[in-house]
Structure formats: C-alpha cells, structure tokens
Design an enzyme around this catalytic site. Structure first.
Site, PDB file in Angstrom:
ATOM      1  N   GLY A 183       0.829  -1.204   0.000  1.00  0.00           N
ATOM      2  CA  GLY A 183       0.000   0.000   0.000  1.00  0.00           C
ATOM      3  C   GLY A 183       0.860   1.249   0.000  1.00  0.00           C
TER       4      GLY A 183
ATOM      5  CB  SER B  54       0.261   3.897  -5.638  1.00  0.00           C
ATOM      6  OG  SER B  54       1.457   3.379  -6.146  1.00  0.00           O
TER       7      SER B  54
ATOM      8  CB  SER C 299      -0.874  -6.025  -6.871  1.00  0.00           C
ATOM      9  OG  SER C 299      -0.558  -5.166  -7.929  1.00  0.00           O
TER      10      SER C 299
ATOM     11  CD  GLU D 168       9.801  -3.393  -7.091  1.00  0.00           C
ATOM     12  OE1 GLU D 168      10.087  -2.615  -8.013  1.00  0.00           O
ATOM     13  OE2 GLU D 168       8.672  -3.539  -6.631  1.00  0.00           O
TER      14      GLU D 168
ATOM     15  CD  GLU E  65       6.070   8.336 -19.630  1.00  0.00           C
ATOM     16  OE1 GLU E  65       5.834   7.608 -18.636  1.00  0.00           O
ATOM     17  OE2 GLU E  65       5.587   8.122 -20.748  1.00  0.00           O
TER      18      GLU E  65
HETATM   19  C1  FAD Z   1      -0.354  -3.481 -12.787  1.00  0.00           C
HETATM   20  C2  FAD Z   1      -0.031  -2.493 -11.714  1.00  0.00           C
HETATM   21  C3  FAD Z   1       0.157  -2.942 -10.426  1.00  0.00           C
HETATM   22  C4  FAD Z   1       0.440  -2.026  -9.402  1.00  0.00           C
HETATM   23  N1  FAD Z   1       0.564  -2.509  -8.125  1.00  0.00           N
HETATM   24  C5  FAD Z   1       0.787  -1.624  -7.117  1.00  0.00           C
HETATM   25  C6  FAD Z   1       0.855  -2.088  -5.769  1.00  0.00           C
HETATM   26  O1  FAD Z   1       0.699  -3.289  -5.481  1.00  0.00           O
HETATM   27  N2  FAD Z   1       1.051  -1.193  -4.790  1.00  0.00           N
HETATM   28  C7  FAD Z   1       1.228   0.151  -5.044  1.00  0.00           C
HETATM   29  O2  FAD Z   1       1.460   0.900  -4.105  1.00  0.00           O
HETATM   30  N3  FAD Z   1       1.159   0.616  -6.328  1.00  0.00           N
HETATM   31  C8  FAD Z   1       0.942  -0.229  -7.360  1.00  0.00           C
HETATM   32  N4  FAD Z   1       0.840   0.239  -8.658  1.00  0.00           N
HETATM   33  C9  FAD Z   1       0.896   1.665  -8.888  1.00  0.00           C
HETATM   34  C10 FAD Z   1       2.139   2.159  -9.610  1.00  0.00           C
HETATM   35  O3  FAD Z   1       3.265   2.147  -8.745  1.00  0.00           O
HETATM   36  C11 FAD Z   1       1.823   3.556 -10.128  1.00  0.00           C
HETATM   37  O4  FAD Z   1       0.809   3.416 -11.099  1.00  0.00           O
HETATM   38  C12 FAD Z   1       3.013   4.244 -10.759  1.00  0.00           C
HETATM   39  O5  FAD Z   1       3.972   4.565  -9.780  1.00  0.00           O
HETATM   40  C13 FAD Z   1       2.598   5.553 -11.483  1.00  0.00           C
HETATM   41  O6  FAD Z   1       1.871   6.374 -10.628  1.00  0.00           O
HETATM   42  P1  FAD Z   1       0.435   6.952 -11.066  1.00  0.00           P
HETATM   43  O7  FAD Z   1      -0.403   5.831 -11.575  1.00  0.00           O
HETATM   44  O8  FAD Z   1      -0.087   7.745  -9.918  1.00  0.00           O
HETATM   45  O9  FAD Z   1       0.709   7.899 -12.310  1.00  0.00           O
HETATM   46  P2  FAD Z   1       1.199   9.418 -12.243  1.00  0.00           P
HETATM   47  O10 FAD Z   1       2.368   9.525 -11.335  1.00  0.00           O
HETATM   48  O11 FAD Z   1       0.021  10.289 -11.984  1.00  0.00           O
HETATM   49  O12 FAD Z   1       1.681   9.632 -13.724  1.00  0.00           O
HETATM   50  C14 FAD Z   1       0.779   9.916 -14.809  1.00  0.00           C
HETATM   51  C15 FAD Z   1       1.606  10.156 -16.064  1.00  0.00           C
HETATM   52  O13 FAD Z   1       2.439  11.321 -15.871  1.00  0.00           O
HETATM   53  C16 FAD Z   1       3.797  10.982 -16.096  1.00  0.00           C
HETATM   54  N5  FAD Z   1       4.653  11.688 -15.142  1.00  0.00           N
HETATM   55  C17 FAD Z   1       4.453  11.856 -13.813  1.00  0.00           C
HETATM   56  N6  FAD Z   1       5.469  12.548 -13.265  1.00  0.00           N
HETATM   57  C18 FAD Z   1       6.341  12.833 -14.266  1.00  0.00           C
HETATM   58  C19 FAD Z   1       7.577  13.523 -14.332  1.00  0.00           C
HETATM   59  N7  FAD Z   1       8.123  14.054 -13.242  1.00  0.00           N
HETATM   60  N8  FAD Z   1       8.201  13.613 -15.529  1.00  0.00           N
HETATM   61  C20 FAD Z   1       7.660  13.062 -16.653  1.00  0.00           C
HETATM   62  N9  FAD Z   1       6.465  12.394 -16.653  1.00  0.00           N
HETATM   63  C21 FAD Z   1       5.815  12.279 -15.480  1.00  0.00           C
HETATM   64  C22 FAD Z   1       3.892   9.489 -15.826  1.00  0.00           C
HETATM   65  O14 FAD Z   1       5.006   8.903 -16.492  1.00  0.00           O
HETATM   66  C23 FAD Z   1       2.554   8.993 -16.385  1.00  0.00           C
HETATM   67  O15 FAD Z   1       2.634   8.835 -17.777  1.00  0.00           O
HETATM   68  C24 FAD Z   1       0.562  -0.653  -9.695  1.00  0.00           C
HETATM   69  C25 FAD Z   1       0.380  -0.207 -11.003  1.00  0.00           C
HETATM   70  C26 FAD Z   1       0.079  -1.106 -12.009  1.00  0.00           C
HETATM   71  C27 FAD Z   1      -0.101  -0.598 -13.414  1.00  0.00           C
END
Ligand code: FAD
Length: 376
Positions: free
Chosen positions: A127, A129, A161, A244, A357
C-alpha cells in the site's frame, strides 16, 4: 557477460531442474480472486516442503542462504520449466515484505511473520500508491495519528495488487502531523482484516481484477506494527524498493527469454522471412536483457539508476514481444486466451513499479548527467 559456474553449481542446477520437472504445475494458475490465492499458496507450500522457498533468505530466518549464482540457476530452471509466474500474489510477501522485515523489523515481527510468509500461509500486498501520489510517492497524504499505543489511519490507497486476498499490507503513511515530503512517514504492518478497511477491486482492460482501491476509516494499528522507527518510513520504503533491483526482478526478466522461444515456436516462420528477422532481433534483445540483469546482480551497490535501466528495458521489450505475438496470431488473437491476455497486461509494464518517463528521468539525471527536473 560470461558467468562461470562451478561443478557444485551445475549439480545444483540439475537438482533444481529435476525437482521442477517432477513438481511444477503444468497449467497456468487463476489470475485473480480466492482461486488465485489458493493456487499460489499450494505451490509455495510445496516449494517450502522441499526446501525451495526463500532460497536466498538467511538460514536463521528459514531460507537456505544461497549465493547469487545459485539463485540465478534456480530462476533459469524455474522459467525453463514454465513454473507458475513469479509475479503472483506471493510476490510481495516473498520479495518485499519478508526481506524488509529481515532488514528492519523487530524480533517479534520476524518471529510472527517470516515463517508464515515462507510456507505460503500469509499473503501481503503493498500500500504505497495513492490517487495523486504514484510517481511522486513522497506527496502521499494517508495519515496515521498516534492515539495511546495505536495509530489511527485515515485515507486511501490505489492500484494495490491483490489487496482483496491479502492478509497483511506494507502500508506507507504520514504519521507526523504537518510533515512534508519524505519526512514524517512510517512503514507499518496493516492487518487487512482490521475494522474500517474497505477494498474495492478494479477491473483492468484484460478483464482481470488483481488490483484494488483500499479505503481506511479510523483503522487502528498497534504501534508495535511500525517497522523501523516511527516517522522513519521513507528509509524503510527505499529498503523495500531496493529489493526489486536485486533478485526480485530476475524471475520476471528471465521469463522473457522463454516467451520469445515460445513465440518462435508458434510462428513457424520460414528462414529469411521478415517476421523471422524480427523474432531474431527480439531474441537477441532478450539475451541482452539477461546479460544486463546478471551484470547488475554482481554490482555492489546496485543503484537506483541500475534498477531504472533494467526496469525500462524489460518493460519496453516485453511490450515489443507481445505486440509481435499479436502480429503473428493475426485474427487468431481474438480467440487466443494466453497471448492476447498477456498482450493486454503488457501495457501496464511501463507504469507499474515506476513509469517509463520516470525511469528515463532517473537515467537522464543520474547516468547521463543532464540537468535535474525543476519541481512544478
Ligand atoms: C499493474 C499495476 C500494479 C500495481 N501494483 C501496485 C501495488 O501493489 N502497490 C502500489 O502501491 N502501487 C501499485 N501500482 C501503482 C504504480 O506504482 C503507479 O501506477 C506508478 O507509480 C505511477 O503512478 P500513477 O499511476 O499515480 O501515475 P502518475 O504519477 O500520476 O503519472 C501519470 C503520467 O504522468 C507521467 N509523469 C508523472 N510525473 C512525471 C515527471 N516528473 N516527468 C515526466 N512524466 C511524469 C507518468 O510517467 C505517467 O505517464 C501498480 C500499477 C500497475 C499498473
């Protein structure tokens, strides 16, 4: 990179191969829900019974304390046997939570949790994100306020997840009121059966519901569940994520070497054809990723930018391999349940564990020495 294995290593490889041949399930496990949990638990329990669970963990905590060379050989044989994907619901327990407790936990936390993890009795989720705090994890806002000998937790996590089938969660929360960014956070063990937790699974575009939103409404967590010191959670979280970069990702990366062989067999392409050339290039790329993985495993220390190089290359190569599978299958992709499912899931590779990114930013700043990104 050339690895030299000793006779002892080769004997180990043979024993791993024979055991996997005799014991690894030949079919894919269910993707989500309680049936996925039961399948993964049964498999891990079988591994544990014969000494193949947590082989890299120290012996004093129930592992075998095996060196990197033997862990490499285990995963090579594991993927060759097409054993169940390492990214099942036991991944966080075995590769994040257990190693973090070994590194930062109290004796009581280790005594309670480590054996349960190794035998497959307890499933963990991560937990970290939150909506609005994914790439920028330090902006998280879920709070845990000290009340006597408990923390009272309120807020929300997302994309967790296997939250719906987990027993425990590695939960990162803001415990120091008014603190900003990396300061004032704590890494806590959250019992997922605690009163006040609501889990809402999210269906992805492949039709699977393996991640979820998690809501916390005055959830009481004993202070004895804090791992490391109170308000020192960022350091513990970085320890967790650091695993990781080591052996945790190796199984996933090696799986691609097998996928490309399976795709070559599926394609049955004549020598010299365009698709044959494409597959040859993908096979070479999978070999390059394997070499990069091994090189990184023997680096000390492995830095965040080493992890970003591997993560980025793995994620984009996985997407290229699955796209090639769709080209090869053509209309048959509509009725194929395996390659098509994996193709749809592969879109998440450049998001999960840090987006492409963000990995490019790290590589640009820390390896190429380009100017640092200015805060918004
Ligand atoms: C299949 C899957 C399993 C997951 N499992 C877990 C889990 O078990 N536990 C957990 O805690 N999280 C989990 N996650 C979450 C994952 O860690 C986040 O989705 C990831 O870190 C991206 O964060 P966000 O989704 O908030 O996107 P955001 O951070 O909001 O990003 C949105 C977009 O903006 C871009 N962006 C953001 N900041 C920048 C920057 N500074 N420069 C350039 N581009 C930028 C990103 O690249 C992306 O394209 C999972 C995600 C997936 C897809």
């Amino acid at each position: 990179m050339q690895l030299d294995f000793t006779q002892d290593d080769e004997a180990f490889r043979v024993s791993a191969r024979e055991w996997l041949l005799a014991n690894a399930p030949r079919k894919r496990g269910p993707l989500d829900g309680q049936s996925a949990r039961a399948f993964a638990q049964a498999w891990l329990s079988q591994c544990h019974k014969d000494g193949w669970s947590g082989i890299g963990w120290p012996k004093e905590y129930g592992g075998r304390g095996l060196p990197t060379e033997k862990i490499i050989l285990w995963y090579e044989e594991y993927v060759r046997a097409r054993a169940p994907s390492v990214l099942d619901c036991t991944f966080v327990s075995l590769n994040h939570a257990g190693p973090t407790l070994i590194a930062c936990g109290t004796d009581e936390q280790k005594a309670y949790h480590l054996r349960r993890i190794l035998v497959g009795d307890s499933i963990w989720c991560q937990g970290f994100s939150e909506p609005g705090s994914g790439s920028d994890l330090a902006s998280l806002t879920t709070t845990g306020l000290v009340d006597g000998d408990h923390l009272v937790v309120n807020g929300q996590k997302i994309w967790t997840s296997y939250a719906d089938i987990a027993d425990f969660q590695e939960l990162l929360i803001r415990t120091e009121p008014g603190s900003k960014r990396h300061k004032g956070l704590s890494w806590v063990i959250c019992d997922m059966k605690s009163e006040g937790i609501t889990v809402r699974p999210i269906k992805n575009m492949a039709g699977a519901t393996h991640f979820a939103q998690v809501f916390y409404d005055n959830v009481r967590i004993p202070l004895s569940n804090v791992v490391g010191m109170l308000h020192d959670g960022w350091r513990v979280a970085m320890t967790t994520l650091g695993f990781e970069r080591k052996t945790a990702a190796m199984g996933l990366q090696l799986e691609l070497s097998i996928k490309i062989e399976d795709l070559i067999a599926l394609a049955e392409c004549p020598p010299g054809s365009a698709i044959g050339k494409q597959l040859a290039e993908l096979r070479a790329e999978a070999a390059a990723l394997r070499a990069m993985t091994y090189r990184t495993l023997f680096k000390d220390p492995v830095t965040a930018s080493d992890g970003s190089l591997m993560r980025l290359y793995f994620a984009e190569l996985s997407q290229r391999i699955h796209r090639a599978a769709m080209d090869i299958l053509g209309a048959d992709a509509l009725t194929d349940s395996t390659w098509t499912h994996d193709y749809l899931e592969s879109y998440s590779e450049t998001i999960a564990g840090g987006t492409a990114e963000i990995q490019r930013n790290i590589i640009a700043e820390r390896i190429l020495g380009l100017p640092r990104e200015q805060p918004a």
